[in-house]
Design a protein around this motif. Structure first.
Motif, PDB file in Angstrom:
ATOM      1  N   LYS A  40      19.912  24.139  31.255  1.00 28.02           N
ATOM      2  CA  LYS A  40      18.736  24.826  31.791  1.00 28.02           C
ATOM      3  C   LYS A  40      17.458  24.263  31.198  1.00 28.02           C
ATOM      4  O   LYS A  40      16.446  24.137  31.886  1.00 28.02           O
ATOM      5  CB  LYS A  40      18.840  26.326  31.518  1.00 28.02           C
ATOM      6  N   ARG A  41      17.503  23.931  29.902  1.00 25.32           N
ATOM      7  CA  ARG A  41      16.322  23.369  29.248  1.00 25.32           C
ATOM      8  C   ARG A  41      15.981  22.001  29.824  1.00 25.32           C
ATOM      9  O   ARG A  41      14.813  21.671  30.023  1.00 25.32           O
ATOM     10  CB  ARG A  41      16.577  23.260  27.741  1.00 25.32           C
ATOM     11  N   GLU A  42      16.997  21.202  30.122  1.00 24.05           N
ATOM     12  CA  GLU A  42      16.758  19.874  30.711  1.00 24.05           C
ATOM     13  C   GLU A  42      16.145  20.005  32.101  1.00 24.05           C
ATOM     14  O   GLU A  42      15.212  19.280  32.459  1.00 24.05           O
ATOM     15  CB  GLU A  42      18.065  19.085  30.775  1.00 24.05           C
ATOM     16  N   ILE A  43      16.649  20.962  32.896  1.00 23.77           N
ATOM     17  CA  ILE A  43      16.102  21.189  34.239  1.00 23.77           C
ATOM     18  C   ILE A  43      14.658  21.643  34.149  1.00 23.77           C
ATOM     19  O   ILE A  43      13.789  21.171  34.895  1.00 23.77           O
ATOM     20  CB  ILE A  43      16.948  22.238  34.990  1.00 23.77           C
ATOM     21  N   LEU A  44      14.383  22.568  33.196  1.00 25.30           N
ATOM     22  CA  LEU A  44      13.017  23.052  33.001  1.00 25.30           C
ATOM     23  C   LEU A  44      12.089  21.910  32.600  1.00 25.30           C
ATOM     24  O   LEU A  44      10.977  21.781  33.135  1.00 25.30           O
ATOM     25  CB  LEU A  44      12.998  24.138  31.926  1.00 25.30           C
ATOM     26  N   SER A  45      12.549  21.059  31.693  1.00 20.12           N
ATOM     27  CA  SER A  45      11.725  19.939  31.240  1.00 20.12           C
ATOM     28  C   SER A  45      11.395  19.000  32.394  1.00 20.12           C
ATOM     29  O   SER A  45      10.265  18.508  32.510  1.00 20.12           O
ATOM     30  CB  SER A  45      12.456  19.173  30.127  1.00 20.12           C
ATOM     31  N   VAL A  46      12.361  18.758  33.259  1.00 19.08           N
ATOM     32  CA  VAL A  46      12.146  17.883  34.414  1.00 19.08           C
ATOM     33  C   VAL A  46      11.079  18.487  35.332  1.00 19.08           C
ATOM     34  O   VAL A  46      10.177  17.784  35.804  1.00 19.08           O
ATOM     35  CB  VAL A  46      13.461  17.668  35.200  1.00 19.08           C
ATOM     36  N   GLU A  47      11.160  19.807  35.570  1.00 24.32           N
ATOM     37  CA  GLU A  47      10.181  20.475  36.443  1.00 24.32           C
ATOM     38  C   GLU A  47       8.792  20.465  35.830  1.00 24.32           C
ATOM     39  O   GLU A  47       7.797  20.298  36.538  1.00 24.32           O
ATOM     40  CB  GLU A  47      10.625  21.914  36.729  1.00 24.32           C
ATOM     41  N   ILE A  48       8.702  20.647  34.526  1.00 22.17           N
ATOM     42  CA  ILE A  48       7.402  20.611  33.853  1.00 22.17           C
ATOM     43  C   ILE A  48       6.780  19.229  33.982  1.00 22.17           C
ATOM     44  O   ILE A  48       5.583  19.083  34.272  1.00 22.17           O
ATOM     45  CB  ILE A  48       7.545  21.002  32.366  1.00 22.17           C
ATOM     46  N   ILE A  49       7.592  18.203  33.776  1.00 22.32           N
ATOM     47  CA  ILE A  49       7.090  16.831  33.904  1.00 22.32           C
ATOM     48  C   ILE A  49       6.614  16.565  35.333  1.00 22.32           C
ATOM     49  O   ILE A  49       5.574  15.925  35.553  1.00 22.32           O
ATOM     50  CB  ILE A  49       8.187  15.819  33.502  1.00 22.32           C
ATOM     51  N   LYS A  50       7.331  17.080  36.331  1.00 22.22           N
ATOM     52  CA  LYS A  50       6.916  16.916  37.723  1.00 22.22           C
ATOM     53  C   LYS A  50       5.554  17.553  37.959  1.00 22.22           C
ATOM     54  O   LYS A  50       4.696  16.988  38.640  1.00 22.22           O
ATOM     55  CB  LYS A  50       7.950  17.555  38.658  1.00 22.22           C
ATOM     56  N   ILE A  51       5.354  18.759  37.394  1.00 18.79           N
ATOM     57  CA  ILE A  51       4.079  19.460  37.543  1.00 18.79           C
ATOM     58  C   ILE A  51       2.952  18.649  36.922  1.00 18.79           C
ATOM     59  O   ILE A  51       1.893  18.473  37.516  1.00 18.79           O
ATOM     60  CB  ILE A  51       4.160  20.854  36.893  1.00 18.79           C
ATOM     61  N   ILE A  52       3.185  18.139  35.727  1.00 11.45           N
ATOM     62  CA  ILE A  52       2.161  17.359  35.019  1.00 11.45           C
ATOM     63  C   ILE A  52       1.823  16.083  35.787  1.00 11.45           C
ATOM     64  O   ILE A  52       0.663  15.651  35.819  1.00 11.45           O
ATOM     65  CB  ILE A  52       2.640  17.013  33.595  1.00 11.45           C
ATOM     66  N   GLU A  53       2.819  15.491  36.429  1.00 10.54           N
ATOM     67  CA  GLU A  53       2.601  14.210  37.108  1.00 10.54           C
ATOM     68  C   GLU A  53       2.112  14.354  38.549  1.00 10.54           C
ATOM     69  O   GLU A  53       1.827  13.359  39.212  1.00 10.54           O
ATOM     70  CB  GLU A  53       3.907  13.397  37.102  1.00 10.54           C
ATOM     71  N   GLU A  54       1.986  15.607  39.036  1.00 12.25           N
ATOM     72  CA  GLU A  54       1.529  15.827  40.412  1.00 12.25           C
ATOM     73  C   GLU A  54       0.098  15.351  40.618  1.00 12.25           C
ATOM     74  O   GLU A  54      -0.292  14.951  41.711  1.00 12.25           O
ATOM     75  CB  GLU A  54       1.619  17.315  40.768  1.00 12.25           C
ATOM     76  N   ASN A  55      -0.709  15.411  39.565  1.00 17.58           N
ATOM     77  CA  ASN A  55      -2.110  15.002  39.663  1.00 17.58           C
ATOM     78  C   ASN A  55      -2.553  14.439  38.326  1.00 17.58           C
ATOM     79  O   ASN A  55      -2.095  14.899  37.275  1.00 17.58           O
ATOM     80  CB  ASN A  55      -2.987  16.198  40.063  1.00 17.58           C
ATOM     81  N   GLU A  56      -3.435  13.476  38.341  1.00 17.42           N
ATOM     82  CA  GLU A  56      -3.871  12.828  37.105  1.00 17.42           C
ATOM     83  C   GLU A  56      -4.537  13.791  36.135  1.00 17.42           C
ATOM     84  O   GLU A  56      -4.542  13.584  34.925  1.00 17.42           O
ATOM     85  CB  GLU A  56      -4.851  11.688  37.427  1.00 17.42           C
ATOM     86  N   TYR A  57      -5.119  14.893  36.648  1.00 21.16           N
ATOM     87  CA  TYR A  57      -5.794  15.839  35.776  1.00 21.16           C
ATOM     88  C   TYR A  57      -4.844  16.902  35.218  1.00 21.16           C
ATOM     89  O   TYR A  57      -5.204  17.637  34.302  1.00 21.16           O
ATOM     90  CB  TYR A  57      -6.931  16.544  36.525  1.00 21.16           C
ATOM     91  N   ASN A  58      -3.645  17.009  35.772  1.00 18.47           N
ATOM     92  CA  ASN A  58      -2.705  18.043  35.328  1.00 18.47           C
ATOM     93  C   ASN A  58      -2.187  17.813  33.916  1.00 18.47           C
ATOM     94  O   ASN A  58      -1.538  18.687  33.343  1.00 18.47           O
ATOM     95  CB  ASN A  58      -1.502  18.117  36.278  1.00 18.47           C
ATOM     96  N   SER A  59      -2.478  16.660  33.353  1.00 19.70           N
ATOM     97  CA  SER A  59      -2.001  16.365  32.002  1.00 19.70           C
ATOM     98  C   SER A  59      -2.600  17.318  30.972  1.00 19.70           C
ATOM     99  O   SER A  59      -2.112  17.421  29.853  1.00 19.70           O
ATOM    100  CB  SER A  59      -2.340  14.917  31.613  1.00 19.70           C
TER     101      SER A  59
END
Length: 292
Positions: A40-59
């Protein structure tokens, strides 16, 4: 452990081997079931990374904003869990506080602070905030003057110039209102620009009501200060503005505000974290439905 136990081993054999190896039998079967699966933690980490990478400012998204983004994706997780995942990923941000630049005019008659730190509004264009911040560029400073709508957190006007005279603030008012809007409250600090006769007359022209912060009370305009902190953290602190031309920096500021902040960035103050203009759109859609 599984390398010692054949996939075809019967229950009796598994029991004997587990006893020999000193491991729990139920633990073996659990591990066997989960072999090759993401935790579950690995899945959560993947989703968080996707959110951060959706836009250059999301970092620069913090825990609260990531939480809202996950909920928009249908993932209900706890704040502590997100904190731990972001910490492991090295995504936790340090806060930086911007410094104000307008100076109080002590000779100006005290005006009542009408909003009294109540930054909520039940409809657009009823309560707005404004201020000025400076940005150093290669060929001199520029001064950024936005107008912030308390209803949805959108920037409804933006003027940028190489000076911070009253005319800069007057242009911001003109762009934001454009027509008589009796009763709109426009709040600012007590900088000389906002207490000038020319600025006051401009507000009167549009039927606007002026509200002023107390001298030296930065929290009286906290949401405006928060916007400037976001602008600097997510854009200006990430680029070497002091080595860039004015026009290039100005272009990036406009792009960030009108191409990202107003339209895409999750806003913690809005229901469901909706970006400002998405939330504003719902208001007008509902209004049209009621009229119909």
């Amino acid at each position: 452990m599984q390398e010692y136990i054949s996939k075809t081993a019967d229950a009796h054999t598994v029991k004997e081997l587990c006893a020999t190896l000193g491991v729990n039998e139920s633990g073996y079967y659990k591990r066997k079931r989960n072999a090759g699966k993401q935790s579950k933690r690995e899945i959560l980490s993947v989703e968080i990374i996707k959110i951060i990478e959706e836009n250059e400012y999301n970092s620069n998204y913090g825990i609260e904003r990531v939480l809202k983004a996950l909920k928009l994706k249908g993932m209900n997780v706890g704040k502590r869990t997100v904190y731990r995942a972001m910490s492991e990923l090295g995504l936790l941000q340090k806060r930086r506080r911007p410094r104000g630049i307008t100076k109080a005019d002590t000779e100006t008659q005290e005006k009542e602070n009408i909003i009294k730190r109540d930054f909520s509004a039940d409809e657009p264009m009823k309560k707005c905030l404004t201020d000025i911040t400076e940005v150093q560029t290669k060929d001199g400073k520029i001064y950024v003057s936005p107008m912030f709508d308390c209803y949805d957190g959108s920037i409804i006007a933006l003027q940028i110039d190489d000076n911070m005279r009253a005319e800069l603030c007057i242009k911001t008012v003109r762009q934001a209102i454009m027509k008589k809007n009796k009763g709109i409250i426009i709040h600012s600090d007590r900088g000389s620009q906002y207490t000038s006769e020319a600025y006051r007359k401009e507000l009167q022209k549009y039927g606007a009501i002026q509200s002023l912060s107390g001298t030296g009370h930065c929290y009286d305009n906290a949401r405006m200060e928060s916007f400037f902190a976001t602008l600097k953290k997510e854009l200006l602190y990430k680029i070497p503005t002091y080595r860039m031309d004015k026009e290039e920096v100005i272009s990036l500021i406009y792009r960030y505000i009108f191409g990202y902040y107003n339209t895409k960035r999750i806003n913690s103050f809005n229901p469901g974290g909706l970006p400002p203009l998405e939330y504003r759109k719902l208001y007008y859609e509902k209004k049209v439905t009621l009229v119909a």
